[in-house]
Write a protein that holds these residues in place. Structure first.
Motif, short mmCIF file in Angstrom:
data_model
loop_
_atom_site.label_atom_id
_atom_site.label_comp_id
_atom_site.label_asym_id
_atom_site.label_seq_id
_atom_site.Cartn_x
_atom_site.Cartn_y
_atom_site.Cartn_z
N GLU A 187 0.72 -1.15 0.28
CA GLU A 187 0.01 0.07 0.01
C GLU A 187 0.88 1.18 -0.05
OE1 GLU A 187 -3.34 1.97 2.67
OE2 GLU A 187 -3.29 -0.26 2.49
N GLY A 188 0.61 2.07 -0.84
CA GLY A 188 1.20 3.66 -0.98
C GLY A 188 2.64 3.41 -1.48
N TRP A 189 2.86 2.16 -2.24
CA TRP A 189 4.27 1.98 -2.95
C TRP A 189 4.97 3.13 -3.67
CZ3 TRP A 189 5.30 2.04 -7.93
CH2 TRP A 189 4.16 1.98 -8.95
N ALA A 190 3.98 3.88 -4.37
CA ALA A 190 4.39 4.99 -5.46
C ALA A 190 4.78 6.08 -4.50
CB ALA A 190 3.49 5.37 -6.22
N ALA A 191 4.37 6.45 -3.53
CA ALA A 191 4.73 7.68 -2.48
C ALA A 191 6.17 7.85 -2.42
CB ALA A 191 4.01 7.57 -1.33
N GLY A 192 6.78 6.81 -2.28
CA GLY A 192 8.39 6.84 -2.17
C GLY A 192 9.13 7.48 -3.57
N PHE A 193 8.36 7.43 -4.69
CA PHE A 193 8.86 7.90 -5.89
C PHE A 193 8.42 9.29 -6.34
CE2 PHE A 193 9.10 3.43 -6.05
CZ PHE A 193 10.54 3.25 -6.16
N GLY A 194 7.49 9.74 -5.49
CA GLY A 194 6.56 11.10 -5.76
C GLY A 194 4.95 10.96 -6.03
N GLY A 195 4.53 9.88 -6.00
CA GLY A 195 3.24 9.45 -6.06
C GLY A 195 3.13 8.90 -7.38
N GLU A 196 1.75 8.34 -7.77
CA GLU A 196 1.62 7.73 -9.14
C GLU A 196 1.61 8.54 -10.11
OE1 GLU A 196 -0.63 8.05 -6.26
OE2 GLU A 196 -1.01 5.62 -5.99
N ARG A 197 1.44 9.88 -10.25
CA ARG A 197 1.68 10.89 -11.46
C ARG A 197 3.09 10.56 -11.67
NH1 ARG A 197 0.49 17.39 -11.64
NH2 ARG A 197 1.09 17.65 -13.77
N ALA A 198 4.03 10.77 -10.74
CA ALA A 198 5.50 10.80 -10.93
C ALA A 198 6.10 9.33 -11.46
CB ALA A 198 6.15 11.34 -9.64
N VAL A 199 5.26 8.50 -10.83
CA VAL A 199 5.76 7.13 -11.47
C VAL A 199 5.48 6.71 -12.89
CG1 VAL A 199 5.49 4.52 -10.85
CG2 VAL A 199 5.70 5.88 -9.04
N ALA A 200 4.13 7.28 -13.10
CA ALA A 200 3.79 6.98 -14.36
C ALA A 200 4.53 7.74 -15.59
CB ALA A 200 2.25 7.45 -14.57
N LEU A 201 4.84 9.01 -15.16
CA LEU A 201 5.81 9.78 -16.13
C LEU A 201 7.24 8.98 -16.38
CD1 LEU A 201 5.09 13.34 -14.81
CD2 LEU A 201 4.38 12.19 -17.21
N LEU A 202 7.92 8.62 -15.10
CA LEU A 202 9.01 7.86 -15.04
C LEU A 202 9.03 6.72 -15.62
CD1 LEU A 202 9.80 8.58 -11.23
CD2 LEU A 202 11.28 9.51 -13.01
N ALA A 203 8.02 5.65 -15.50
CA ALA A 203 7.73 4.72 -16.27
C ALA A 203 7.76 4.75 -17.97
CB ALA A 203 6.59 4.01 -15.73
#
Length: 157
Positions: free
Chosen positions: A74-90
Motif C-alpha cells: 500500500e502506498g508504494w508509489a509515494a516513495g517515488f513522488g506518487g502515482e503521477r510521478a511514477v507514471a511519467l518515470l515509467a
C-alpha cells in the motif's frame, strides 16, 4: 547590507543549468520535436520530478519502479513522488528502451545488408531465423548519428 523581505532571488548556479541537466537526461529524445521535449520536461516539473530522479530510473532501467509496483504494498508509489510521478518515470524508461530498440535494429540492418552482399536471402534468413521476405525488410542500413552512443547506465571516464 540592505534588507529586502520577499525580494531576494537566488541566482542560478553557473555550472549546470536545469535546462542542461534535462538535455543530458533526455538525450534519447534528440529526434523528438523541441516542443515535445519541452512538454515532457513541463510534465516532469509539474509532478515535482527532477532531472536527477529521471536519470536514476533510466540508469536502473526502471528496476526499482518495477520492484515497488510488483510488491503491491500500500502506498508504494509515494516513495517515488506518487502515482503521477511514477507514471511519467515509467513512460520515460519506455521511451529510452524504444530508442535502444531502434538503435539495435539499425545495427542489425547494416549487418543484414552486408550479409546479402555475400549470401543469398535464403541463406541469411536461415542463419538469422527469420523469413526470407523479412531479410529484405531488415536490410535497410541506417545508423543514425542521433542515436545515443552509449546507454545511460554505462559511464565513461
Amino acid at each position: 547590507m540592505e534588507r529586502n523581505p520577499r525580494g531576494d532571488k537566488l541566482q542560478p548556479g553557473p555550472a549546470s543549468s536545469t535546462a542542461d541537466q534535462w538535455t543530458r537526461v533526455l538525450a534519447h529524445r534528440r529526434k523528438d520535436a523541441p516542443t515535445t521535449v519541452a512538454a515532457v520536461i513541463e510534465r516532469f516539473e509539474a509532478a515535482g520530478v527532477t532531472p536527477d530522479q529521471v536519470a536514476s530510473h533510466l540508469e536502473d532501467g526502471g528496476d526499482r519502479l518495477y520492484a515497488a509496483a510488483a510488491s503491491a504494498a500500500e502506498g508504494w508509489a509515494a516513495g517515488f513522488g506518487g502515482e503521477r510521478a511514477v507514471a511519467l518515470l515509467a513512460a520515460e524508461v519506455s521511451a529510452l528502451m524504444s530508442h535502444l530498440v531502434a538503435r539495435a535494429a539499425s545495427v542489425r540492418s547494416v549487418c543484414v545488408e552486408a550479409l546479402l552482399d555475400e549470401f543469398s536471402a535464403v541463406t541469411v534468413a536461415g542463419a538469422l531465423g527469420v523469413a526470407r521476405q523479412k531479410v529484405y525488410e531488415l536490410a535497410r542500413p541506417s545508423v543514425d548519428p542521433a542515436y545515443l552512443t552509449t546507454t545511460p547506465w554505462r559511464h565513461h571516464e
